[in-house]
Design a protein around this motif. Structure first.
Motif, PDB file in Angstrom:
ATOM      1  N   SER A   3       0.853  -1.186   0.000  1.00  0.00           N
ATOM      2  CA  SER A   3       0.000   0.000   0.000  1.00  0.00           C
ATOM      3  C   SER A   3       0.893   1.242   0.000  1.00  0.00           C
ATOM      4  O   SER A   3       1.749   1.370   0.863  1.00  0.00           O
ATOM      5  CB  SER A   3      -0.861  -0.049   1.267  1.00  0.00           C
ATOM      6  N   ASP A   4       0.700   2.116  -0.970  1.00  0.00           N
ATOM      7  CA  ASP A   4       1.552   3.309  -1.061  1.00  0.00           C
ATOM      8  C   ASP A   4       0.677   4.541  -0.843  1.00  0.00           C
ATOM      9  O   ASP A   4      -0.203   4.829  -1.645  1.00  0.00           O
ATOM     10  CB  ASP A   4       2.211   3.357  -2.455  1.00  0.00           C
ATOM     11  N   ARG A   5       0.912   5.212   0.270  1.00  0.00           N
ATOM     12  CA  ARG A   5       0.059   6.353   0.603  1.00  0.00           C
ATOM     13  C   ARG A   5       0.908   7.431   1.257  1.00  0.00           C
ATOM     14  O   ARG A   5       1.644   7.154   2.201  1.00  0.00           O
ATOM     15  CB  ARG A   5      -1.018   5.858   1.590  1.00  0.00           C
ATOM     16  N   ARG A   6       0.847   8.635   0.759  1.00  0.00           N
ATOM     17  CA  ARG A   6       1.655   9.707   1.325  1.00  0.00           C
ATOM     18  C   ARG A   6       0.998  10.256   2.595  1.00  0.00           C
ATOM     19  O   ARG A   6      -0.206  10.112   2.791  1.00  0.00           O
ATOM     20  CB  ARG A   6       1.852  10.821   0.306  1.00  0.00           C
ATOM     21  N   GLY A   7       1.821  10.890   3.434  1.00  0.00           N
ATOM     22  CA  GLY A   7       1.307  11.489   4.661  1.00  0.00           C
ATOM     23  C   GLY A   7       0.490  12.735   4.357  1.00  0.00           C
ATOM     24  O   GLY A   7       0.622  13.324   3.283  1.00  0.00           O
ATOM     25  N   GLN A   8      -0.355  13.107   5.301  1.00  0.00           N
ATOM     26  CA  GLN A   8      -1.171  14.320   5.116  1.00  0.00           C
ATOM     27  C   GLN A   8      -1.114  15.152   6.379  1.00  0.00           C
ATOM     28  O   GLN A   8      -1.044  14.588   7.477  1.00  0.00           O
ATOM     29  CB  GLN A   8      -2.645  13.929   4.935  1.00  0.00           C
ATOM     30  N   LYS A   9      -1.179  16.450   6.231  1.00  0.00           N
ATOM     31  CA  LYS A   9      -1.203  17.324   7.404  1.00  0.00           C
ATOM     32  C   LYS A   9      -2.465  17.047   8.197  1.00  0.00           C
ATOM     33  O   LYS A   9      -3.542  16.876   7.634  1.00  0.00           O
ATOM     34  CB  LYS A   9      -1.149  18.785   6.983  1.00  0.00           C
TER      35      LYS A   9
ATOM     36  N   ASN B 141       1.948   7.356   7.136  1.00  0.00           N
ATOM     37  CA  ASN B 141       1.894   7.128   5.693  1.00  0.00           C
ATOM     38  C   ASN B 141       2.067   5.631   5.470  1.00  0.00           C
ATOM     39  O   ASN B 141       2.097   4.859   6.432  1.00  0.00           O
ATOM     40  CB  ASN B 141       2.984   7.935   4.985  1.00  0.00           C
ATOM     41  N   SER B 142       2.180   5.252   4.235  1.00  0.00           N
ATOM     42  CA  SER B 142       2.376   3.831   3.953  1.00  0.00           C
ATOM     43  C   SER B 142       3.318   3.696   2.764  1.00  0.00           C
ATOM     44  O   SER B 142       3.185   4.425   1.782  1.00  0.00           O
ATOM     45  CB  SER B 142       1.015   3.219   3.660  1.00  0.00           C
ATOM     46  N   VAL B 143       4.268   2.798   2.878  1.00  0.00           N
ATOM     47  CA  VAL B 143       5.294   2.652   1.847  1.00  0.00           C
ATOM     48  C   VAL B 143       5.085   1.322   1.133  1.00  0.00           C
ATOM     49  O   VAL B 143       4.932   0.286   1.785  1.00  0.00           O
ATOM     50  CB  VAL B 143       6.698   2.674   2.494  1.00  0.00           C
ATOM     51  N   ALA B 144       5.097   1.358  -0.203  1.00  0.00           N
ATOM     52  CA  ALA B 144       4.770   0.149  -0.973  1.00  0.00           C
ATOM     53  C   ALA B 144       5.654  -1.038  -0.603  1.00  0.00           C
ATOM     54  O   ALA B 144       5.179  -2.173  -0.534  1.00  0.00           O
ATOM     55  CB  ALA B 144       4.880   0.444  -2.455  1.00  0.00           C
ATOM     56  N   ALA B 145       6.935  -0.773  -0.378  1.00  0.00           N
ATOM     57  CA  ALA B 145       7.846  -1.888  -0.098  1.00  0.00           C
ATOM     58  C   ALA B 145       7.730  -2.390   1.332  1.00  0.00           C
ATOM     59  O   ALA B 145       8.244  -3.457   1.668  1.00  0.00           O
ATOM     60  CB  ALA B 145       9.275  -1.454  -0.369  1.00  0.00           C
ATOM     61  N   GLY B 146       7.066  -1.616   2.199  1.00  0.00           N
ATOM     62  CA  GLY B 146       6.967  -2.006   3.602  1.00  0.00           C
ATOM     63  C   GLY B 146       8.236  -1.637   4.361  1.00  0.00           C
ATOM     64  O   GLY B 146       9.300  -1.468   3.769  1.00  0.00           O
ATOM     65  N   VAL B 147       8.098  -1.487   5.662  1.00  0.00           N
ATOM     66  CA  VAL B 147       9.253  -1.139   6.511  1.00  0.00           C
ATOM     67  C   VAL B 147       9.256  -2.075   7.713  1.00  0.00           C
ATOM     68  O   VAL B 147       8.245  -2.228   8.382  1.00  0.00           O
ATOM     69  CB  VAL B 147       9.139   0.331   7.008  1.00  0.00           C
TER      70      VAL B 147
ATOM     71  N   ASP C 257       7.209  13.133   5.810  1.00  0.00           N
ATOM     72  CA  ASP C 257       6.038  12.500   5.231  1.00  0.00           C
ATOM     73  C   ASP C 257       5.300  11.645   6.264  1.00  0.00           C
ATOM     74  O   ASP C 257       4.086  11.554   6.258  1.00  0.00           O
ATOM     75  CB  ASP C 257       6.465  11.634   4.037  1.00  0.00           C
ATOM     76  N   ARG C 258       6.076  11.042   7.159  1.00  0.00           N
ATOM     77  CA  ARG C 258       5.475  10.139   8.146  1.00  0.00           C
ATOM     78  C   ARG C 258       4.724  10.895   9.247  1.00  0.00           C
ATOM     79  O   ARG C 258       3.650  10.498   9.651  1.00  0.00           O
ATOM     80  CB  ARG C 258       6.594   9.284   8.760  1.00  0.00           C
ATOM     81  N   MET C 259       5.328  11.968   9.745  1.00  0.00           N
ATOM     82  CA  MET C 259       4.694  12.692  10.854  1.00  0.00           C
ATOM     83  C   MET C 259       4.656  14.189  10.561  1.00  0.00           C
ATOM     84  O   MET C 259       5.381  14.962  11.188  1.00  0.00           O
ATOM     85  CB  MET C 259       5.472  12.431  12.142  1.00  0.00           C
ATOM     86  N   PRO C 260       3.838  14.630   9.600  1.00  0.00           N
ATOM     87  CA  PRO C 260       3.850  16.058   9.247  1.00  0.00           C
ATOM     88  C   PRO C 260       3.246  16.946  10.334  1.00  0.00           C
ATOM     89  O   PRO C 260       3.585  18.118  10.425  1.00  0.00           O
ATOM     90  CB  PRO C 260       2.996  16.108   7.970  1.00  0.00           C
ATOM     91  N   SER C 261       2.378  16.380  11.172  1.00  0.00           N
ATOM     92  CA  SER C 261       1.718  17.214  12.175  1.00  0.00           C
ATOM     93  C   SER C 261       2.214  16.927  13.588  1.00  0.00           C
ATOM     94  O   SER C 261       1.454  16.985  14.555  1.00  0.00           O
ATOM     95  CB  SER C 261       0.206  17.000  12.083  1.00  0.00           C
TER      96      SER C 261
END
Lengths: 519, 266
Positions: free
Chosen positions: A68-74, A79-85, B163-167
């Protein structure tokens, strides 16, 4: 008197429902003692609960945060990284990517292999949704985890359990604004509407098959039936396909890029069938649309990381061939993202199971994962790797080497001219290596020095390749010779997997030099 | 041989590349090295190059314009890597890049390209390690992490955690290179240099463990299956040098315990 008892019973049940963390035994005990219900005194601390419920969840293999590839949002967390962490590696060497816990280890089922079966006398606990959310968010902020893996024992009935799990995920997504990865287990027997809710809230949804045949399932899980697993699996698979089409994507999940170059990969044949099924489902609108569908906060794809499953190996008598054939069918029919294999760890004393103290089949599990990778990334089919006549993998060499030794006529291949398909079938060369070779070939010829620097495992590949018409050393193309060389290489690896540090053995004139016939 | 000597920061490296390029002394006769130079040789020439933002920007601009932004991304990553030959390899890769175009990175037939790719792979692995194993501690709703990497990976980590923790308000301190990245809530990060005193104060944070850290340690220990114990595999995947500031391998000490111990000492 009776009236007071009734009131107490009602109060106790209410308390149990609200707190979600008190076993029926405790309630009964309180009532029998004739005291008022001391819900607070019986409450387990979060430390105790975490200990019990992470211990109960550890036998579940899936802990990946990929797909799942999803960027962070204010305003959101994560977020989510396609390759996984992977955020840590436990003492058993397994990756810790997600906070892997059970919501509850109370269970009404009595599956023989399971630590949480109702007949086991173990400490029981149940997390409240708030506790799970707090733990997830706080661990995530400290960079301990990539998300949540939520599973559960069956509390009273599958629907009630699944509803509570959905309630937790809804809280996490909407109140705690968690945007990280969530893997949720579907409870066999839960309604389609609840599964749909869970899929919209989570990134990956999985349903454990545990045993590949109805016969084994009937033997070890008296309360489960194969239909209870296959039907929801099919429903989830179709929902994913329909949802993907609705978002302008292909019906099938995205696979590793290397599959685009492989004509005969297992993902090549069935795409039309899945697309046809999805189109049909779209027309008939067989799916339920729960509240999440209309919630603007949850404008999400349905299980973007797909669905997965897990099979136990070593508890019953299935062969490796049956297992990988089942996996291939699951990949093709239900478009599963992953099938996990779990070497059975004898934890319950039962005549139907291997006795306690039996070593965990780690090497067998390793070989099955190797075969699984060969099917997903290398274009192999299950029936190429094993057959009815040879239903188990060789202990001493890996499945790809084993296949290559059976097909020595196809080798050696010329590195500078071979196709993707041919190169991928050479032991020691993987998808990354093939890409490097292909890109280097555009600008000049490739030699053994370059291959070494590209991190191609020449210790395996050298027996099967030529560079500009020459092999690395003058090697006899003989099955026995190459098998001995490869076995010698793998002995150290096998010793590592089995935890055995002694890798030497007494040399035997007849066995090692093949003089049995002459003796 | 003419040696162009520069500091290890990215601006100095780019300025050094610019000087080596414009002076046109013949690429076979020059080499780019980092300061301090341990031993000078008698018959070689040593030219010290001082960082110059304008010259560095010219190189950045040329790479972005004539090659590609992706090419710049790649060389900027290798620029973070800690090795004595980084500046020299970057210089030679850029020479090849300007001669053949952005696809030169696939021409592994050149030994400099091969070395470049090795360094890119190593720095990528190191960034992945610290993306995984960086541990934050909560201090008044702000999150502080301390790391000791081998290379200067802070810029790459800053992007990851933005990107992981913007807020969230967070900070990552790199003790090896004495620098930190500070990110205010809903803002953009900035880099600061750390003084010795600041570093000591930061180290104090790790001495006390809060409840979540204790819970994480419980989870980390419980989730391992004893029957499958394999320390060699764990060491391979979670190298010991990256565990220096990992909470799960620390002995847990709550604030109360530390206070009691301090009282005893007094």
């Amino acid at each position: 008197m009776f009236c007071i008892f009734e009131k107490r019973l009602e109060k106790a049940n209410k308390c149990s429902y609200n707190k979600n963390n008190k076993s029926r035994t405790n309630i009964r005990m309180v009532i029998e003692m004739g005291q008022s219900v001391p819900a607070v005194t019986l409450e387990k601390s979060i430390e105790e609960k975490l200990k019990i419920l992470s211990d109960a969840a550890k036998y579940d293999v899936a802990c990946t945060s990929s797909g799942s590839d999803r960027r962070g949002q204010k305003g959101m967390l994560g977020n989510s990284v396609a390759a996984g962490v992977c955020h840590a590696f436990a003492a058993d060497g397994r990756c810790i990517s997600l906070l892997k816990i059970l919501m509850s280890n109370h269970c009404v089922y009595d599956c023989k292999y399971c630590i949480n079966r109702k007949s086991n006398d173990i400490a029981r606990a149940t997390f409240t949704p708030q506790e799970i959310c707090e733990l997830t968010v706080e661990f995530y902020r400290r960079n301990y985890i990539e998300g949540l893996f939520l599973s559960s024992g069956v509390l009273n009935n599958p629907n009630e359990t699944m509803e509570k799990m959905c309630q937790t995920l809804r809280l996490l997504r909407t109140v705690y604004h968690f945007n990280g990865y969530i893997h949720v287990k579907a409870i066999p027997g839960a309604s389609a509407e609840l599964l749909y809710s869970a899929g919209l809230l989570a990134d990956r949804i999985s349903l454990n098959m545990e045993l590949p045949t109805q016969a084994s399932l009937g033997k070890l899980c008296p309360n489960k039936h194969m239909n209870q697993i296959i039907r929801p699996m099919n429903c989830i698979s179709e929902t994913i396909a329909v949802n993907r089409i609705a978002h302008g994507k292909t019906a099938r999940l995205d696979r590793a890029g290397i599959n685009r170059h492989l004509e005969n990969s297992i993902f090549g044949e069935t795409s039309r069938r899945i697309e046809a099924n999805a189109a049909q489902s779209l027309q008939t609108m067989r799916f339920q649309y729960p509240a999440e569908r209309m919630d603007a906060l949850l404008h999400r794809d349905f299980a973007p990381a797909g669905q997965s499953t897990q099979m136990i190996i070593g508890a019953t008598e299935e062969t490796d061939f049956e297992l990988i054939r089942t996996s291939q069918q699951l990949y093709q029919s239900f478009d599963l993202k992953r099938v996990f294999y779990s070497g059975y760890i004898p934890i319950n004393d039962d005549t139907a199971l291997p006795e306690i103290g039996t070593p965990v089949p780690l090497l067998r599990e390793h070989r099955l994962y190797q075969a699984d990778w060969l099917m997903r990334f290398y274009g192999f089919h299950a029936n190429e790797l094993l057959s009815e006549e040879q239903p188990f993998f060789d202990r001493h060499i890996d499945p790809k080497c084993e296949w290559a030794l059976r097909h020595l006529g196809d080798f050696p291949v010329e590195i500078n001219r071979a196709s993707y398909d041919q190169l991928l079938r050479v032991p020691g060369i993987g998808p990354t290596g093939v890409k490097k070779i292909m890109s280097a070939r555009r600008y000049g010829s490739v030699n053994f020095d370059m291959l070494k620097k590209m991190h191609i495992a020449l210790k395996r590949a050298q027996y099967f390749i030529t560079c500009n018409g020459k092999m690395l050393y003058p090697i006899p193309i003989s099955q026995n010779f190459i098998r001995n060389q490869l076995t010698d290489l793998d002995r150290v690896e096998i010793a590592k997997i089995e935890g055995n540090t002694v890798t030497y053995q007494q040399m035997n004139l007849f066995r090692d030099f093949h003089m049995e016939g002459q003796a | 041989m003419i040696y162009y000597c520069c500091e290890k920061d990215w601006e100095s490296v780019l300025t050094c590349i610019y000087e080596a390029w414009t002076q046109k002394r013949g690429q076979a006769n020059i080499q780019l090295i980092f300061e301090p130079v341990v031993q000078y040789t008698l018959f070689d020439e040593y030219i010290h190059v001082k960082a110059d933002t304008a010259l560095a920007e010219k190189v950045v601009d040329a790479v972005n314009r004539k090659l590609s932004p992706q090419f710049y991304y790649e060389i900027a990553h290798v620029g973070m890597y800690e090795a004595p030959d980084v500046a020299d390899v970057l210089f030679r890769v850029l020479l090849l890049g300007f001669a053949y175009g952005p696809y030169v990175l696939e021409m592994v037939q050149y030994k400099d390209i091969m070395r470049f790719r090795e360094m890119r792979c190593s720095i990528g692995n190191e960034i992945s390690h610290f993306r995984e194993f960086t541990r934050f501690h909560e201090v008044n709703h702000r999150y502080v992490a301390i790391i000791e990497p081998r290379s200067r990976i802070i810029p790459a980590l800053a992007e990851v955690f933005l990107d992981r923790m913007p807020s969230e308000s967070w900070m990552i301190a790199d003790l090896t290179n004495r620098m930190a990245v500070v990110h205010p809530k809903d803002g953009f990060y900035q880099f600061v240099d750390l003084t010795a005193e600041e570093m000591e104060r930061l180290m104090e944070i790790e001495k006390n463990n809060d409840r979540m850290e204790v819970l994480w340690k419980i989870f980390f220990e419980t989730t391992a299956i004893q029957e499958r114990k394999n320390e060699r595999c764990q060491k391979n995947l979670y190298p010991i040098w990256t565990r220096k500031h990992a909470v799960e391998f620390m002995e847990m000490r709550t604030e109360k315990q530390t206070c009691c111990e301090n009282e005893n000492v007094l």
